[in-house]
Design an enzyme around this catalytic site. Structure first.
Site, PDB file in Angstrom:
ATOM      1  N   GLU A   1      70.264  35.738 -29.399  1.00 31.88           N
ATOM      2  CA  GLU A   1      70.826  36.084 -30.572  1.00 31.88           C
ATOM      3  C   GLU A   1      71.389  35.151 -31.468  1.00 31.88           C
ATOM      4  O   GLU A   1      71.132  34.848 -32.772  1.00 31.88           O
ATOM      5  CB  GLU A   1      71.681  37.225 -30.484  1.00 31.88           C
ATOM      6  CG  GLU A   1      70.962  38.496 -29.854  1.00 31.88           C
ATOM      7  CD  GLU A   1      69.676  39.064 -30.379  1.00 31.88           C
ATOM      8  OE1 GLU A   1      69.429  38.866 -31.528  1.00 31.88           O
ATOM      9  OE2 GLU A   1      68.994  39.686 -29.681  1.00 31.88           O
TER      10      GLU A   1
ATOM     11  N   HIS B   1      61.539  49.173 -29.569  1.00 31.99           N
ATOM     12  CA  HIS B   1      60.764  48.742 -30.449  1.00 31.99           C
ATOM     13  C   HIS B   1      59.515  49.767 -30.951  1.00 31.99           C
ATOM     14  O   HIS B   1      59.270  49.725 -31.870  1.00 31.99           O
ATOM     15  CB  HIS B   1      60.175  47.279 -30.016  1.00 31.99           C
ATOM     16  CG  HIS B   1      61.014  46.340 -29.499  1.00 31.99           C
ATOM     17  ND1 HIS B   1      61.706  46.413 -28.561  1.00 31.99           N
ATOM     18  CD2 HIS B   1      61.691  45.373 -30.456  1.00 31.99           C
ATOM     19  CE1 HIS B   1      62.597  45.625 -28.457  1.00 31.99           C
ATOM     20  NE2 HIS B   1      62.536  44.739 -29.457  1.00 31.99           N
TER      21      HIS B   1
END
Length: 648
Positions: free
Chosen positions: A372, A501
């Site tokens: 990230e 997702h």
């Protein structure tokens, strides 16, 4: 004389064309760059929307959802209006390639161009509702003993070695998540397709998503890449299957060669590193238990982020801004529902960059922290680009950049440097153990990264219909991953929705692309600094040369077609290219592939799974072989009754 006059006329014509072209360029530049121009307007609105989205994702309430939806519709209206303005420019008259590229981006509005705002509102609501279902889902093992996905169910799947306990957690998650969004997903797909087709530019939403890669051969190229990588995965699968049979018993495994999907230490079987203890090639040789080392050294969440930041600053990338530490959500808050799925955020004001993650102290989470923060590094480097170029060169670039640190951070050399191991692995056995651990993260993921959007594109094309959503999902997972459902599934279930997702409508092929790209970049950077042999032991930590080359690519954002960005990083190396290539990944894992092939042969275990179908018993079926749904079950009963009446 005639020739002279002709030449003068030609020169004048050229001059006039140049002047007119320059005028169009100037008009476009003013539209984009002047005070109050497109870049400023888009940045302002995007900032407002991103703040609302952050508030919703870190505090799931109906009020916050409504505010986010309202601003999403404002963005759609803005995009539609700007495309009308941009259409007034003659693209053929724009001579500056960058200006033309920006106008083309504005013209491609996706579903925002749809006229019926009530449809766009419904699309936004459905996406938020599916995300709500996913994020708030809770499975109760018994009365008073309930678990959300993170951390509870994840800890069970990660740490348990009890077949039945794993099965209960695996099935429980799917019962409380995907199953509850099936009808919403069907409506969502129908509305998305209706909106995108109305623009008469794309055949369906999958076509639109693939256009982000600016390559008409993209779908064919990724299929060829997968086929090239499949033999490596096949050898890993054979070895892992044998080891899991030794632990759980061969009677737990179908004769088709598939592996039950709940045994991999991961809720979706997309990464297998959590079960290394069951699979280690050389259990007595050097191996790294990163979680144990971190706990032994009293790591906390803040320290994990500080260590990730230090990796990036060591190659002269940027420190996290102060707002990162004050505004990020680095741990799960105890007082509200949040979207725990880790993500990095550019708040679009030039100074505020955040991470949202329900971080816990584990080796896997430490890797995610680096991932990230890699996204944030990309944000920081392309910050000076115009608004339309402040994104990855393609979606896979952002994910690949986020992961490139992991190829260095996880090397024994790096872990020793930062004190998480005391000695480097000795001999071939330690080296194979390390490569095997990396394969459980990187190679194991490849078919999963590939198949998610194979399913989704098929849904958008209408090839996979609501009547066979789950059946087709498992056909792909059985075919490409070699895994099978551990309990009978049906069209009452909606297992795709158990993956974030799908629930959040986040395209997934980017991750497959990123796994190819990161090895291309890693090889190029390691060659530049003279550490490419062996590739799997290269660490770019503290190397400014590597950092400068990486930075050069990052600063481009999406200002050029992604092949040019790839060339910028790989130029002057043996892997210099503008195309995706599986060669560096295969080179990285070549010693392991040879070892796996040899060990499988020695064990007389060389058969891959049946790639043509799932094992018998995977689906609840009628005698005719059709998957039973409530609808077709009712039809069967009705026909039976009619037949009986007629017979009487």
């Amino acid at each position: 004389m005639i020739l002279t006059e002709a030449f003068q006329l030609l020169s004048f014509t050229t001059f006039v064309v140049a002047v007119l072209s320059q005028t169009v360029d100037e008009q476009v530049r003013a539209y984009l760059e002047d005070s109050g121009g497109y870049n400023e307007r888009a940045t302002t609105l995007s900032k407002t929307y991103t703040v609302a989205s952050w508030i919703y994702h870190t505090n799931i309430t109906s009020h916050n959802q409504q505010k986010m939806t309202e601003l999403s519709l404002q963005w759609s209206e803005f995009a539609k209006n700007e495309s009308v303005k941009a259409s007034e420019f003659d693209l053929n008259a724009i001579t500056d390639a960058s200006l033309k590229r920006q106008i083309e981006k504005i013209l491609d509005v996706g579903i925002s161009g749809y006229e019926d705002t009530s449809v766009l509102n419904k699309i936004a609501d459905l996406e938020a509702e599916m995300t709500d279902i996913y994020s708030a889902a809770e499975w109760c093992k018994s009365q008073g003993e309930c678990y959300k996905l993170e951390p509870g169910l994840t800890e069970i799947i990660t740490n348990s070695r009890n077949y039945d306990e794993l099965l209960a957690a695996w099935k429980g998650w799917r019962d409380v998540s995907g199953k509850h969004m099936r009808a919403k997903y069907q409506e969502f797909v129908e509305l998305m397709n209706m909106a995108i087709k109305a623009g008469e530019r794309y055949s369906d939403m999958g076509d639109y998503y693939r256009s982000w890669y600016e390559d008409p051969q993209f779908e064919t190229d990724v299929r060829n890449l997968f086929d090239e990588l499949a033999p490596l995965y096949d050898q890993l699968h054979i070895y892992v299957r044998r080891k899991l049979k030794e632990h759980y018993g061969a009677n737990k495994f179908p004769t088709s060669g598939h592996i039950p999907a709940h045994l991999f230490g991961n809720m979706w079987a997309q990464g297998w590193s959590n079960i290394f203890d069951l699979l280690a090639p050389y259990p007595e040789a050097d191996q790294t238990n990163l979680t144990k080392a971190m706990i032994d050294q009293n790591y906390n969440v803040t320290h994990m982020y500080e260590m990730a930041e230090e990796f990036f600053t060591s190659i002269r990338l940027k420190k996290m801004p102060d707002t990162f530490w004050t505004h990020s959500m680095l741990e799960r808050p105890p007082d509200r529902d949040v979207v725990c799925h880790a993500s990095a955020w550019d708040m679009n004001n030039g100074t505020d960059f955040r991470i949202k993650q329900c971080t816990i102290v584990t080796g896997d989470q430490f890797n995610t922290v680096h991932h990230e923060m890699g996204h944030v590094q990309y944000y920081l480097e392309y910050i000076n680009q115009p608004y339309l170029y402040r994104s990855g060169a393609n979606p896979g670039f952002h994910e690949g950049v986020a992961d490139i640190a992991s190829l260095s951070f996880q090397t024994p050399e790096h872990l020793k440097e930062i004190g998480l191991i005391q000695e480097l692995p000795s001999g071939n056995e330690g080296d194979i153990n390390f490569l095997f651990q990396m394969a459980l993260r990187k190679v194991a993921f490849l078919p999963f990264g590939y198949l998610i959007d194979q399913w989704r594109w098929s849904v958008y094309r209408g090839q996979t219909t609501p009547a066979n959503y789950n059946t087709e999902w498992w056909k792909l997972r059985c075919q490409y991953q070699g895994i099978s459902p551990p309990v009978e599934r049906s069209e009452d279930d909606f297992d795709p929705g158990a993956k974030y997702h799908i629930a959040s409508n986040t395209p997934y092929i980017r991750y497959f692309v990123s796994y190819v790209l990161q090895f291309q970049w890693h090889q190029a950077l390691c060659e530049l600094i003279g550490k490419a042999e062996p590739l799997h032991r290269c660490d770019i930590y503290r190397n400014i040369t590597a950092g400068n080359r990486l930075k050069e690519m990052l600063q481009m954002g999406s200002s050029k077609q992604w092949g040019e960005a790839l060339f910028t990083l790989t130029r002057g190396t043996s892997g210099e290219t503008r195309k995706l290539s599986a060669a560096p990944l295969l080179s990285y894992f070549k010693p392991l592939q040879e070892w796996l092939t040899q060990r499988n042969a020695e064990a007389s275990d060389t058969e891959i799974w049946d790639k043509t179908s799932c094992p018998p018993g995977s689906f609840r079926t009628t005698s005719g072989g059709n998957v039973v749904t409530p609808g077709n079950l009712l039809l069967v009963l009705l026909i039976t009754v009619i037949f009986a009446i007629n017979k009487v």
